[in-house]
Scaffold this motif. Sequence first.
Motif, PDB file in Angstrom:
ATOM      1  N   VAL A  12      -5.250  -2.510  -9.608  1.00 54.24           N
ATOM      2  CA  VAL A  12      -5.100  -1.827  -8.228  1.00 54.24           C
ATOM      3  C   VAL A  12      -4.347  -2.858  -7.365  1.00 54.24           C
ATOM      4  N   VAL A  13      -3.517  -2.499  -6.132  1.00 57.76           N
ATOM      5  CA  VAL A  13      -2.970  -3.532  -5.467  1.00 57.76           C
ATOM      6  C   VAL A  13      -3.278  -3.078  -4.025  1.00 57.76           C
ATOM      7  N   LEU A  14      -3.712  -3.862  -3.036  1.00 61.39           N
ATOM      8  CA  LEU A  14      -3.748  -3.493  -1.544  1.00 61.39           C
ATOM      9  C   LEU A  14      -2.464  -3.993  -0.794  1.00 61.39           C
ATOM     10  N   THR A  15      -1.909  -3.048  -0.038  1.00 63.25           N
ATOM     11  CA  THR A  15      -1.048  -3.372   0.723  1.00 63.25           C
ATOM     12  C   THR A  15      -0.927  -2.919   2.188  1.00 63.25           C
ATOM     13  N   ALA A  16       0.174  -2.722   2.870  1.00 62.07           N
ATOM     14  CA  ALA A  16      -0.126  -2.126   4.224  1.00 62.07           C
ATOM     15  C   ALA A  16       0.386  -0.719   4.130  1.00 62.07           C
ATOM     16  N   ALA A  17      -0.367   0.022   4.766  1.00 63.86           N
ATOM     17  CA  ALA A  17       0.007   1.580   4.994  1.00 63.86           C
ATOM     18  C   ALA A  17       1.345   1.828   5.522  1.00 63.86           C
ATOM     19  N   HIS A  18       1.678   1.058   6.360  1.00 65.00           N
ATOM     20  CA  HIS A  18       2.954   1.340   6.972  1.00 65.00           C
ATOM     21  C   HIS A  18       4.193   0.937   5.956  1.00 65.00           C
ATOM     22  N   CYS A  19       3.934   0.220   4.667  1.00 65.09           N
ATOM     23  CA  CYS A  19       4.780   0.058   3.526  1.00 65.09           C
ATOM     24  C   CYS A  19       5.215   1.397   2.933  1.00 65.09           C
ATOM     25  N   VAL A  20       4.024   2.267   2.659  1.00 62.35           N
ATOM     26  CA  VAL A  20       4.011   3.256   1.771  1.00 62.35           C
ATOM     27  C   VAL A  20       3.679   4.586   2.550  1.00 62.35           C
ATOM     28  N   ASP A  79      -7.490   6.793   8.322  1.00 60.75           N
ATOM     29  CA  ASP A  79      -7.414   6.668   9.950  1.00 60.75           C
ATOM     30  C   ASP A  79      -6.535   5.506  10.424  1.00 60.75           C
ATOM     31  N   TYR A  80      -5.416   5.432   9.578  1.00 62.53           N
ATOM     32  CA  TYR A  80      -4.233   4.750   9.890  1.00 62.53           C
ATOM     33  C   TYR A  80      -3.739   5.150  11.249  1.00 62.53           C
ATOM     34  N   ALA A 104      -5.168   4.936  14.000  1.00 62.17           N
ATOM     35  CA  ALA A 104      -6.250   5.258  14.951  1.00 62.17           C
ATOM     36  C   ALA A 104      -7.293   4.211  15.102  1.00 62.17           C
ATOM     37  N   PRO A 105      -7.564   3.889  16.470  1.00 59.81           N
ATOM     38  CA  PRO A 105      -7.497   4.428  17.568  1.00 59.81           C
ATOM     39  C   PRO A 105      -6.191   4.008  18.139  1.00 59.81           C
ATOM     40  N   VAL A 106      -5.587   3.149  17.710  1.00 58.66           N
ATOM     41  CA  VAL A 106      -4.085   2.733  18.327  1.00 58.66           C
ATOM     42  C   VAL A 106      -3.196   2.542  17.092  1.00 58.66           C
ATOM     43  N   ALA A 107      -1.930   2.601  17.660  1.00 55.70           N
ATOM     44  CA  ALA A 107      -0.907   2.473  16.519  1.00 55.70           C
ATOM     45  C   ALA A 107      -1.023   1.082  15.655  1.00 55.70           C
ATOM     46  N   MET A 108      -0.788   1.158  14.241  1.00 55.30           N
ATOM     47  CA  MET A 108      -0.894   0.170  13.446  1.00 55.30           C
ATOM     48  C   MET A 108      -2.414  -0.184  13.250  1.00 55.30           C
ATOM     49  N   ALA A 109      -3.374   0.461  13.712  1.00 54.99           N
ATOM     50  CA  ALA A 109      -4.831   0.326  13.227  1.00 54.99           C
ATOM     51  C   ALA A 109      -4.993   0.619  11.990  1.00 54.99           C
ATOM     52  N   ASN A 110      -6.083   0.153  11.159  1.00 56.85           N
ATOM     53  CA  ASN A 110      -6.515   0.440   9.990  1.00 56.85           C
ATOM     54  C   ASN A 110      -5.003   0.454   9.126  1.00 56.85           C
ATOM     55  N   ASP A 111      -4.082  -0.659   9.096  1.00 57.70           N
ATOM     56  CA  ASP A 111      -3.010  -0.584   8.411  1.00 57.70           C
ATOM     57  C   ASP A 111      -3.393  -1.087   6.914  1.00 57.70           C
ATOM     58  N   TRP A 112      -3.871  -0.206   6.066  1.00 60.57           N
ATOM     59  CA  TRP A 112      -4.021  -0.517   4.474  1.00 60.57           C
ATOM     60  C   TRP A 112      -3.756   0.631   3.615  1.00 60.57           C
ATOM     61  N   ALA A 113      -3.365   0.226   2.371  1.00 61.62           N
ATOM     62  CA  ALA A 113      -3.218   1.374   1.221  1.00 61.62           C
ATOM     63  C   ALA A 113      -3.614   0.677  -0.014  1.00 61.62           C
ATOM     64  N   LEU A 114      -3.916   1.720  -0.797  1.00 62.89           N
ATOM     65  CA  LEU A 114      -4.008   1.115  -2.005  1.00 62.89           C
ATOM     66  C   LEU A 114      -3.217   1.696  -3.135  1.00 62.89           C
ATOM     67  N   LEU A 115      -2.493   0.946  -4.247  1.00 59.04           N
ATOM     68  CA  LEU A 115      -1.762   1.588  -5.249  1.00 59.04           C
ATOM     69  C   LEU A 115      -2.605   1.490  -6.441  1.00 59.04           C
ATOM     70  N   LYS A 116      -2.737   2.532  -6.980  1.00 59.16           N
ATOM     71  CA  LYS A 116      -3.362   2.606  -8.477  1.00 59.16           C
ATOM     72  C   LYS A 116      -1.881   2.408  -9.471  1.00 59.16           C
ATOM     73  N   LEU A 117      -2.086   1.237 -10.225  1.00 59.96           N
ATOM     74  CA  LEU A 117      -1.051   1.081 -11.247  1.00 59.96           C
ATOM     75  C   LEU A 117      -1.172   1.932 -12.633  1.00 59.96           C
ATOM     76  N   ALA A 118      -0.048   2.105 -13.334  1.00 66.21           N
ATOM     77  CA  ALA A 118       0.164   2.930 -14.243  1.00 66.21           C
ATOM     78  C   ALA A 118      -0.600   2.123 -15.429  1.00 66.21           C
ATOM     79  N   GLU A 119      -0.691   0.786 -15.314  1.00 65.65           N
ATOM     80  CA  GLU A 119      -1.190  -0.021 -16.424  1.00 65.65           C
ATOM     81  C   GLU A 119      -1.833  -1.173 -15.796  1.00 65.65           C
ATOM     82  N   PRO A 120      -3.021  -1.987 -16.380  1.00 69.78           N
ATOM     83  CA  PRO A 120      -3.163  -3.362 -15.948  1.00 69.78           C
ATOM     84  C   PRO A 120      -2.028  -4.087 -15.890  1.00 69.78           C
ATOM     85  N   VAL A 121      -2.400  -5.134 -14.980  1.00 68.98           N
ATOM     86  CA  VAL A 121      -1.235  -6.334 -15.178  1.00 68.98           C
ATOM     87  C   VAL A 121      -2.165  -7.677 -15.350  1.00 68.98           C
TER      88      VAL A 121
END
Length: 278
Positions: free
Chosen positions: A87-95, A130-131, A133-150
């Motif tokens: 699992v990788v944590l990144t920014a919501a606005h990236c994906v 809730d990306y 909200a309540p303002v632009a760029m709030a809660n700017d996170w996303a998770l990526l589930k990888l096809a295999e462990p790294v």
Amino acid sequence: MDRKRKNLVRLGTGFGAVAGAAAIAWAGIAAHAEEPVKPSSDFEAQIIGGQPVEEGQYPWLVGLGSPGEGSAYDRQFCGGSVIAEDVVLTAAHCVEDSAAEDLVVFSGSIDLESEDVVETAVADLHVAEDYNAPVAMANDWALLKLAEPVDVEPIALGTEPTEFETLETAGWGDTGEGFPPIAQWVEVPFVNDADCEAAYPDEVDAASMLCAGDIENGGVDSCQGDSGGPIMTPAGDEQVLVGIVSWGYGCAEAGNPGVYGEVADFNDAIEEVLAGWE
């Protein structure tokens, strides 16, 4: 929101930083790209104000890019942090406009031109509900589930909002002199909520954002291409992921600190997603 986001588009051998509210124009992600905004302060730009990461310094630091031809350096547009073996944590606005098959993760080396870089497909992704909200760029996170462990040491997540003296951030973003193939890192002063809100009136959600940078002098910051990457506690027995590179006006400008998603605020939501993926 002009100049806010810190993600990047690489087109062939050229570069263009995404500097507006649109997402990246790459791998089917629609947007507009323009040249990076250079810092206006008079300082020696080297992330900004940093130095090269050494192999093993931040083993959880990974690049996020698009599948296809070309090196990892050619295809990387955001950063991320490994928080579990797959699992990788990144920014919501990236994906936010991506499908899992549009994305790959680069690990194994801090040099994106190294033969040691491992490319891993993304099997699933979750963008914070809730990306923006309540303002632009709030809660700017996303998770990526990888096809295999790294084969990467994960970083622990911050669980309590805390005030710090300094933090460290890292990535492959603009240094003021271009985009390096070897990740850079820099130490940045922590900025309290009151000063953060004063720097960006009506644009900061103190619950889900934190600021870091030298407000008085500028000179140290994350920049375009660093989005999604980590901001961490200083090196020690166990570094903790405090935030995610998110936005800011310009890079390393006095009065305009970098703004980061504050992991402690959405730690519980992250754990819920991870539990659903088990």
